[in-house]
Scaffold this motif. Structure first.
Motif, PDB file in Angstrom:
ATOM      1  N   MET A   1       0.843  -1.198   0.000  1.00 54.67           N
ATOM      2  CA  MET A   1       0.000   0.000   0.000  1.00 54.67           C
ATOM      3  C   MET A   1       0.886   1.258   0.000  1.00 54.67           C
ATOM      4  O   MET A   1       1.816   1.371   0.780  1.00 54.67           O
ATOM      5  N   LYS A   2       0.547   2.176  -0.889  1.00 55.13           N
ATOM      6  CA  LYS A   2       1.327   3.401  -0.967  1.00 55.13           C
ATOM      7  C   LYS A   2       0.994   4.309   0.204  1.00 55.13           C
ATOM      8  O   LYS A   2      -0.154   4.441   0.593  1.00 55.13           O
ATOM      9  N   THR A   3       1.999   4.913   0.737  1.00 55.21           N
ATOM     10  CA  THR A   3       1.790   5.860   1.821  1.00 55.21           C
ATOM     11  C   THR A   3       1.884   7.276   1.276  1.00 55.21           C
ATOM     12  O   THR A   3       2.483   7.523   0.221  1.00 55.21           O
ATOM     13  N   GLU A   4       1.313   8.217   2.011  1.00 54.91           N
ATOM     14  CA  GLU A   4       1.348   9.604   1.575  1.00 54.91           C
ATOM     15  C   GLU A   4       2.769  10.137   1.528  1.00 54.91           C
ATOM     16  O   GLU A   4       3.142  10.889   0.633  1.00 54.91           O
ATOM     17  N   SER A   5       3.601   9.707   2.485  1.00 57.04           N
ATOM     18  CA  SER A   5       4.984  10.175   2.512  1.00 57.04           C
ATOM     19  C   SER A   5       5.765   9.674   1.306  1.00 57.04           C
ATOM     20  O   SER A   5       6.603  10.397   0.756  1.00 57.04           O
ATOM     21  N   ASN A   6       5.491   8.419   0.887  1.00 60.20           N
ATOM     22  CA  ASN A   6       6.158   7.895  -0.305  1.00 60.20           C
ATOM     23  C   ASN A   6       5.756   8.675  -1.547  1.00 60.20           C
ATOM     24  O   ASN A   6       6.584   8.982  -2.407  1.00 60.20           O
ATOM     25  N   ASP A   7       4.457   8.974  -1.643  1.00 62.79           N
ATOM     26  CA  ASP A   7       3.971   9.760  -2.778  1.00 62.79           C
ATOM     27  C   ASP A   7       4.607  11.153  -2.796  1.00 62.79           C
ATOM     28  O   ASP A   7       5.002  11.656  -3.839  1.00 62.79           O
ATOM     29  N   ASP A   8       4.713  11.771  -1.610  1.00 62.34           N
ATOM     30  CA  ASP A   8       5.333  13.090  -1.523  1.00 62.34           C
ATOM     31  C   ASP A   8       6.802  13.030  -1.922  1.00 62.34           C
ATOM     32  O   ASP A   8       7.314  13.931  -2.588  1.00 62.34           O
ATOM     33  N   GLY A   9       7.494  11.972  -1.501  1.00 53.35           N
ATOM     34  CA  GLY A   9       8.902  11.822  -1.848  1.00 53.35           C
ATOM     35  C   GLY A   9       9.103  11.680  -3.341  1.00 53.35           C
ATOM     36  O   GLY A   9      10.012  12.296  -3.917  1.00 53.35           O
ATOM     37  N   ARG A  10       8.251  10.863  -3.987  1.00 50.77           N
ATOM     38  CA  ARG A  10       8.348  10.705  -5.440  1.00 50.77           C
ATOM     39  C   ARG A  10       8.054  12.024  -6.148  1.00 50.77           C
ATOM     40  O   ARG A  10       8.702  12.361  -7.142  1.00 50.77           O
ATOM     41  N   SER A  11       7.058  12.731  -5.634  1.00 47.14           N
ATOM     42  CA  SER A  11       6.695  14.005  -6.243  1.00 47.14           C
ATOM     43  C   SER A  11       7.853  15.000  -6.152  1.00 47.14           C
ATOM     44  O   SER A  11       8.150  15.707  -7.119  1.00 47.14           O
ATOM     45  N   ARG A  12       8.517  15.049  -4.997  1.00 48.41           N
ATOM     46  CA  ARG A  12       9.640  15.965  -4.836  1.00 48.41           C
ATOM     47  C   ARG A  12      10.796  15.588  -5.759  1.00 48.41           C
ATOM     48  O   ARG A  12      11.447  16.460  -6.345  1.00 48.41           O
ATOM     49  N   ARG A  13      11.050  14.275  -5.875  1.00 48.36           N
ATOM     50  CA  ARG A  13      12.131  13.838  -6.765  1.00 48.36           C
ATOM     51  C   ARG A  13      11.816  14.175  -8.219  1.00 48.36           C
ATOM     52  O   ARG A  13      12.698  14.577  -8.981  1.00 48.36           O
ATOM     53  N   TRP A  14      10.551  14.006  -8.595  1.00 42.61           N
ATOM     54  CA  TRP A  14      10.159  14.307  -9.960  1.00 42.61           C
ATOM     55  C   TRP A  14      10.256  15.814 -10.234  1.00 42.61           C
ATOM     56  O   TRP A  14      10.734  16.238 -11.285  1.00 42.61           O
ATOM     57  N   ASP A  15       9.828  16.614  -9.265  1.00 44.68           N
ATOM     58  CA  ASP A  15       9.929  18.064  -9.411  1.00 44.68           C
ATOM     59  C   ASP A  15      11.389  18.497  -9.535  1.00 44.68           C
ATOM     60  O   ASP A  15      11.729  19.375 -10.343  1.00 44.68           O
ATOM     61  N   ALA A  16      12.260  17.888  -8.726  1.00 52.84           N
ATOM     62  CA  ALA A  16      13.687  18.206  -8.784  1.00 52.84           C
ATOM     63  C   ALA A  16      14.272  17.804 -10.131  1.00 52.84           C
ATOM     64  O   ALA A  16      15.094  18.536 -10.709  1.00 52.84           O
ATOM     65  N   HIS A  17      13.832  16.636 -10.629  1.00 56.11           N
ATOM     66  CA  HIS A  17      14.315  16.171 -11.935  1.00 56.11           C
ATOM     67  C   HIS A  17      13.879  17.128 -13.039  1.00 56.11           C
ATOM     68  O   HIS A  17      14.680  17.493 -13.921  1.00 56.11           O
ATOM     69  N   ARG A  18      12.627  17.555 -13.007  1.00 54.90           N
ATOM     70  CA  ARG A  18      12.119  18.478 -14.024  1.00 54.90           C
ATOM     71  C   ARG A  18      12.851  19.825 -13.963  1.00 54.90           C
ATOM     72  O   ARG A  18      13.188  20.410 -14.995  1.00 54.90           O
ATOM     73  N   ALA A  19      13.100  20.304 -12.748  1.00 55.59           N
ATOM     74  CA  ALA A  19      13.806  21.581 -12.591  1.00 55.59           C
ATOM     75  C   ALA A  19      15.223  21.482 -13.139  1.00 55.59           C
ATOM     76  O   ALA A  19      15.714  22.401 -13.811  1.00 55.59           O
ATOM     77  N   ALA A  20      15.899  20.350 -12.847  1.00 57.17           N
ATOM     78  CA  ALA A  20      17.259  20.160 -13.342  1.00 57.17           C
ATOM     79  C   ALA A  20      17.276  20.052 -14.868  1.00 57.17           C
ATOM     80  O   ALA A  20      18.150  20.621 -15.536  1.00 57.17           O
ATOM     81  N   ARG A  21      16.310  19.338 -15.407  1.00 62.17           N
ATOM     82  CA  ARG A  21      16.217  19.180 -16.860  1.00 62.17           C
ATOM     83  C   ARG A  21      15.939  20.525 -17.525  1.00 62.17           C
ATOM     84  O   ARG A  21      16.516  20.855 -18.567  1.00 62.17           O
ATOM     85  N   ARG A  22      15.092  21.322 -16.890  1.00 57.28           N
ATOM     86  CA  ARG A  22      14.765  22.641 -17.432  1.00 57.28           C
ATOM     87  C   ARG A  22      16.007  23.540 -17.451  1.00 57.28           C
ATOM     88  O   ARG A  22      16.259  24.244 -18.423  1.00 57.28           O
ATOM     89  N   ARG A  23      16.777  23.506 -16.364  1.00 56.64           N
ATOM     90  CA  ARG A  23      18.013  24.299 -16.309  1.00 56.64           C
ATOM     91  C   ARG A  23      18.984  23.865 -17.403  1.00 56.64           C
ATOM     92  O   ARG A  23      19.646  24.696 -18.032  1.00 56.64           O
ATOM     93  N   GLU A  24      19.066  22.552 -17.615  1.00 59.11           N
ATOM     94  CA  GLU A  24      19.959  22.018 -18.653  1.00 59.11           C
ATOM     95  C   GLU A  24      19.530  22.494 -20.037  1.00 59.11           C
ATOM     96  O   GLU A  24      20.362  22.877 -20.868  1.00 59.11           O
ATOM     97  N   LEU A  25      18.212  22.484 -20.287  1.00 58.82           N
ATOM     98  CA  LEU A  25      17.701  22.927 -21.579  1.00 58.82           C
ATOM     99  C   LEU A  25      17.954  24.421 -21.793  1.00 58.82           C
ATOM    100  O   LEU A  25      18.270  24.846 -22.910  1.00 58.82           O
ATOM    101  N   VAL A  26      17.804  25.213 -20.739  1.00 58.66           N
ATOM    102  CA  VAL A  26      18.075  26.644 -20.850  1.00 58.66           C
ATOM    103  C   VAL A  26      19.549  26.869 -21.196  1.00 58.66           C
ATOM    104  O   VAL A  26      19.880  27.689 -22.064  1.00 58.66           O
ATOM    105  N   LYS A  27      20.417  26.137 -20.529  1.00 53.27           N
ATOM    106  CA  LYS A  27      21.857  26.275 -20.788  1.00 53.27           C
ATOM    107  C   LYS A  27      22.202  25.917 -22.232  1.00 53.27           C
ATOM    108  O   LYS A  27      22.954  26.640 -22.903  1.00 53.27           O
ATOM    109  N   THR A  28      21.650  24.809 -22.721  1.00 53.26           N
ATOM    110  CA  THR A  28      21.934  24.405 -24.095  1.00 53.26           C
ATOM    111  C   THR A  28      21.283  25.364 -25.091  1.00 53.26           C
ATOM    112  O   THR A  28      21.837  25.616 -26.163  1.00 53.26           O
ATOM    113  N   ALA A  29      20.131  25.910 -24.728  1.00 51.85           N
ATOM    114  CA  ALA A  29      19.470  26.877 -25.608  1.00 51.85           C
ATOM    115  C   ALA A  29      20.326  28.133 -25.762  1.00 51.85           C
ATOM    116  O   ALA A  29      20.432  28.689 -26.864  1.00 51.85           O
TER     117      ALA A  29
END
Length: 218
Positions: A1-29
């Motif tokens: 069973m998924k817990t709320e804390s696990n969902d929050d952790g995945r969400s934070r990791r995904w947000d961090a990944h998207r932010a890092a990817r966005r910074r990388e795209l800006v740099k290459t742009a």
């Protein structure tokens, strides 16, 4: 069973990944724009960055969104350089000269990126940048006027109300005219920096009247 804390952790990791990817795209742009020019299309920028146009649209929605992201990255760096220039100046005119040197150095180093981020002056980011320049110059001028014995309180108030705003227009126009002039026919960066400083401080008086200090040469 998924817990709320696990969902929050995945969400934070995904947000961090998207932010890092966005910074990388800006740099290459930025690298692609420097090479291709300010009128490069999203497809051209994506191709030069080694990815697809759909990836850029996913992160920035459209070209205006990419322009805003590039502007944010570039202008944050410029603000830091301008603030550092003011703090390092030994006196008000030295701070003003350092600030102009930092600005000219930026646009000369990356003219295509500068054109890309400033071509739409309605952008909040661009207006905010020039507002910051105006505020920094206001403080430098206040220091200059505070040292001028013949400046009356009414003159000082009037100058501080209008001069910085007018000066930003002069700086931008002169700097961009200098930038897009043939290199062989234009003054050096240091010469242009000192010319603009002289115009701002003394009008059309000879630039030889400018005080000099070893620290003003970067």
């Amino acid at each position: 069973m998924k817990t709320e804390s696990n969902d929050d952790g995945r969400s934070r990791r995904w947000d961090a990944h998207r932010a890092a990817r966005r910074r990388e795209l800006v740099k290459t742009a930025i690298g692609a724009i420097d090479e291709l020019g300010p009128q490069a299309s999203m497809e051209d920028i994506a191709s030069a960055a080694g990815t697809s146009k759909s990836v850029f649209y996913r992160y920035f929605e459209d070209k205006a969104g990419l322009q805003e992201a590039v502007a944010d990255r570039v202008l944050r760096r410029v603000r830091r350089e301008l603030v550092a220039a003011v703090e390092d100046g030994e006196h008000a005119l030295d701070a003003l000269r350092r600030m102009l040197g930092a600005y000219l150095q930026l646009i000369e180093r990356s003219p295509n990126t500068y054109a890309f981020v400033t071509q739409d002056f309605s952008s909040d980011e661009i207006r905010g940048f020039f507002k910051t320049v105006t505020e920094l110059m206001s403080q430098s001028l206040a220091d200059v006027l505070g040292e001028a014995e013949k400046t009356s309180p009414s003159e000082r108030e009037a100058v501080l109300a209008y001069w910085p705003h007018a000066s930003v227009g002069l700086i931008r126009s002169a700097a961009e005219t200098w930038l897009y002039s043939p290199p062989a026919a234009r003054p050096s960066l240091a010469e242009m920096r000192d010319l603009i400083t002289g115009w701002l401080a003394y009008g059309l008086a000879p630039s030889a009247s400018l005080p000099t200090s070893p620290s003003s040469h970067r």
